[in-house]
Enzyme design. Sequence first.
Site, PDB file in Angstrom:
ATOM      1  N   ASP A 179      10.289  46.606  59.255  1.00  0.00           N
ATOM      2  CA  ASP A 179       9.198  45.634  59.162  1.00  0.00           C
ATOM      3  C   ASP A 179       8.077  46.160  58.265  1.00  0.00           C
ATOM      4  O   ASP A 179       6.927  45.762  58.417  1.00  0.00           O
ATOM      5  CB  ASP A 179       8.647  45.314  60.556  1.00  0.00           C
ATOM      6  CG  ASP A 179       8.087  46.549  61.251  1.00  0.00           C
ATOM      7  OD1 ASP A 179       8.619  47.649  61.019  1.00  0.00           O
ATOM      8  OD2 ASP A 179       7.122  46.422  62.026  1.00  0.00           O
ATOM      9  N   ASP A 236      14.532  38.609  62.260  1.00  0.00           N
ATOM     10  CA  ASP A 236      14.812  38.350  60.844  1.00  0.00           C
ATOM     11  C   ASP A 236      14.031  37.139  60.343  1.00  0.00           C
ATOM     12  O   ASP A 236      13.528  37.133  59.209  1.00  0.00           O
ATOM     13  CB  ASP A 236      16.310  38.117  60.642  1.00  0.00           C
ATOM     14  CG  ASP A 236      17.121  39.401  60.781  1.00  0.00           C
ATOM     15  OD1 ASP A 236      16.504  40.488  60.803  1.00  0.00           O
ATOM     16  OD2 ASP A 236      18.356  39.318  60.868  1.00  0.00           O
TER      17      ASP A 236
END
Length: 255
Positions: free
Chosen positions: A167, A141
């Site tokens: 992502d 994260d």
Amino acid sequence: QLRPVLLLFAAFIFSCGVGHGLRVWNIWHANYWLEGGWTLVTATISLYTAWQLRALVPQLLNTHRDLVVTREVAENTRRDLVMTREVAEQDPLTGIANRRGLEAALNALSYQPTGVSHSLVLVDLDGFKSINDTYGHGVGDQLLQAVAKVLHSQIRAIDLAARIGGDEFVLLMVGCTPEEARDKVETIRQEIQNVHLPNLVPGPDHPLISASFGISHFDSEHGLAHSYQRADAALYTAKHSGKNQVEVATSAVAP
């Protein structure tokens, strides 16, 4: 109830005007009884108007208060709607736009004059799953947040950076052909390589942080799906040509 009072005000103003005219008349004629009688008429109208206002003033004050409250409610509602829309179009992890925000921006471009080129850029981190598996989702994260910060800082105010899942990021570069966008995307690619996270130690499986890019021309006539498909094909080429590369779609994929 307001109409009778307005008529009384009009009568009062008319009466005052006549009274002033009688005063001028009395400069040459000593008819003070006429001026005095008319002054009595003006005074009577004035007192009656004041008496009518006595009952009307509270109602006017309440109306003003209601208007103020209504205006405040309307402003608060508008503000809440704007905030709700912003939250709905924002990715909670990175703070940049989400898929809904991207679609809203693309929809706005469809109303712009034709003949202006725009570019759609797909961004996919290299080896992100390995980083997640090795260091945990917390570090993953942090990496997503760092990359989003790079994307947002490197584009112009009229452009848009969005995270559409995992992502995978998208850049919408307004007024840029894919060839023009490539120069800027190369800079972004290098900036992502310079991202440093204290908890991420380079290793043999991921010697550096990098990303691959696919660029296509955005055509509002065909919509997002067509442009996305072309950019995704270019991204696939970048991924399978060694990663950490920028590829521009050279041929259209059938919509």
